[in-house]
Design an enzyme around this catalytic site. Structure first.
Site, PDB file in Angstrom:
ATOM      1  N   HIS A 138       8.921 -22.702   5.225  1.00 57.08           N
ATOM      2  CA  HIS A 138      10.373 -22.789   5.399  1.00 57.08           C
ATOM      3  C   HIS A 138      10.944 -24.202   5.452  1.00 57.08           C
ATOM      4  O   HIS A 138      12.083 -24.419   5.051  1.00 57.08           O
ATOM      5  CB  HIS A 138      10.786 -22.098   6.708  1.00 57.08           C
ATOM      6  CG  HIS A 138      10.743 -20.601   6.645  1.00 57.08           C
ATOM      7  ND1 HIS A 138      11.671 -19.856   5.959  1.00 57.08           N
ATOM      8  CD2 HIS A 138       9.883 -19.702   7.196  1.00 57.08           C
ATOM      9  CE1 HIS A 138      11.391 -18.564   6.089  1.00 57.08           C
ATOM     10  NE2 HIS A 138      10.303 -18.438   6.830  1.00 57.08           N
ATOM     11  N   SER A 192       3.855 -19.640   1.282  1.00 55.71           N
ATOM     12  CA  SER A 192       2.788 -19.820   2.265  1.00 55.71           C
ATOM     13  C   SER A 192       1.649 -18.825   2.058  1.00 55.71           C
ATOM     14  O   SER A 192       0.726 -18.776   2.868  1.00 55.71           O
ATOM     15  CB  SER A 192       3.352 -19.695   3.687  1.00 55.71           C
ATOM     16  OG  SER A 192       3.858 -18.395   3.904  1.00 55.71           O
ATOM     17  N   GLU A 201      12.787 -15.519   2.266  1.00 53.78           N
ATOM     18  CA  GLU A 201      11.357 -15.208   2.365  1.00 53.78           C
ATOM     19  C   GLU A 201      10.678 -14.971   1.011  1.00 53.78           C
ATOM     20  O   GLU A 201       9.550 -15.427   0.801  1.00 53.78           O
ATOM     21  CB  GLU A 201      11.109 -13.976   3.259  1.00 53.78           C
ATOM     22  CG  GLU A 201      11.419 -14.184   4.728  1.00 53.78           C
ATOM     23  CD  GLU A 201      10.461 -15.146   5.451  1.00 53.78           C
ATOM     24  OE1 GLU A 201       9.453 -15.582   4.860  1.00 53.78           O
ATOM     25  OE2 GLU A 201      10.773 -15.467   6.621  1.00 53.78           O
ATOM     26  N   HIS A 225       2.961 -20.722   8.279  1.00 54.54           N
ATOM     27  CA  HIS A 225       4.012 -20.071   7.498  1.00 54.54           C
ATOM     28  C   HIS A 225       5.358 -20.745   7.751  1.00 54.54           C
ATOM     29  O   HIS A 225       6.096 -21.062   6.813  1.00 54.54           O
ATOM     30  CB  HIS A 225       4.112 -18.580   7.826  1.00 54.54           C
ATOM     31  CG  HIS A 225       5.399 -17.981   7.335  1.00 54.54           C
ATOM     32  ND1 HIS A 225       5.606 -17.623   6.023  1.00 54.54           N
ATOM     33  CD2 HIS A 225       6.572 -17.757   7.982  1.00 54.54           C
ATOM     34  CE1 HIS A 225       6.850 -17.182   5.886  1.00 54.54           C
ATOM     35  NE2 HIS A 225       7.464 -17.247   7.057  1.00 54.54           N
TER      36      HIS A 225
HETATM   37 FE    FE Z   1       9.440 -16.625   7.401  1.00 56.15          FE
END
Ligand code: FE
Ligand code: PHE
Length: 284
Positions: free
Chosen positions: A141, A201, A182, A136
């Site tokens: 990110h 993700s 996010e 993730h």
């Molecule tokens: Fe995150």
């Protein structure tokens, strides 16, 4: 142990990482040699599956930056990524044992250091994991930290977080993180796309967030966003949509002190609070 472990949200789950390895700023050394062949294989399979889902669903900036992560066939060494990331935008990634508290998190972001969990999920968590793991954090990110405008937004978010924390508004500002970094969506010329790491993700939420008629979507409004609670263990009921990273950067540049006061007096909204139909962004 040097620092206390953290679990966000209402949860009985024990914290997963080994916080005994962490320094006072919650960073640790990526224990690369401890990864097993099965760990590398989990990463490779996650990367392969997820990258195949991106066309038409992930934003162009993310797709363009993804190759900057480098090796796909195993868990990358964080130093390998930093060799490219530092010259690109001045960011670097640092290993952490898992979720860290708000204040040290904001401090790392403000100094252009992005915390990346170093452990990887077990094979039976291939489809879904509540806590962030290395897949993730890296896949979701890090690509957009190669984008100069987005990279500056995240740094300024961190500095804003320290200020919010001083004002007792850390939780309100964390909703902005949730609904942008996010779970943010962006309106591209050719349609709605995802730029949030939690979406990018996730195999299921990527398609759901961009194409399902079930969730509500609304143009990003700072106060509405900071009033809206969020779900940590289900697809989001509401997505906030931006036009560009520059718009996001410019919109968040002014002092938030007055926003916090207004948000506090207006009160929280449920994650699925109804959005007036004339404000709702519809598909098609
Ligand atoms: Fe995150
Ligand atoms: N401009 C905000 C403030 O003054 C800080 C901030 C910047 C918050 C960028 C989010 C993103 O409080």
């Amino acid at each position: 142990m040097a620092v206390e472990p953290v679990v966000y949200g209402a949860s009985d789950r024990p914290p997963r990482g080994d916080y005994g390895r962490a320094r006072d700023d919650y960073t640790c050394t990526q224990n690369w040699s401890a990864y097993t062949d099965a760990d590398h294989d989990t990463y490779r399979r996650l990367y392969e599956r997820q990258s195949a889902l991106l066309p038409g669903l992930a934003c162009d900036a993310f797709i363009a930056a993804l190759p900057s992560l480098g090796v796909k066939s195993r868990i990358p060494r964080f130093e390998e990524i930093n060799e490219r990331l530092k010259p690109a935008t001045g960011w670097e990634i640092v290993a952490v044992p898992g979720l860290i508290p708000e204040r040290p998190f904001f401090e790392l972001l403000a100094s252009r250091r992005f915390p990346v969990t170093d452990w990887i999920r077990k094979p039976d968590e291939f489809e879904y994991i509540v806590e962030p793991d290395v897949f993730h954090d890296l896949f979701g990110h890090v690509p957009l930290l190669f984008n100069p405008v987005f990279a500056d937004y995240v740094q300024r978010y961190g500095a804003g977080g320290l200020k919010a924390d001083d004002l007792g508004a850390g939780e309100l500002l964390s909703r902005l993180y949730w609904y942008t970094i996010e779970f943010g969506l962006i309106q591209q010329a050719d349609g709605l796309r995802a730029y949030g790491a939690g979406i990018l993700s996730s195999s299921g939420e990527l398609r759901h967030s961009v194409t399902s008629t079930a969730p509500q979507r609304i143009a990003l409004d700072l106060q509405r966003c900071m009033r809206t609670r969020y779900k940590i263990d289900d697809y989001q009921a509401t997505y906030f949509v931006i036009d560009s990273f520059q718009q996001l950067f410019d919109m968040t540049a002014p002092d938030f002190t007055a926003h916090y006061a207004a948000v506090r007096s207006a009160g929280d909204l449920a994650a699925d609070a109804t959005i007036a139909s004339d404000s709702r962004i519809t598909l098609g």
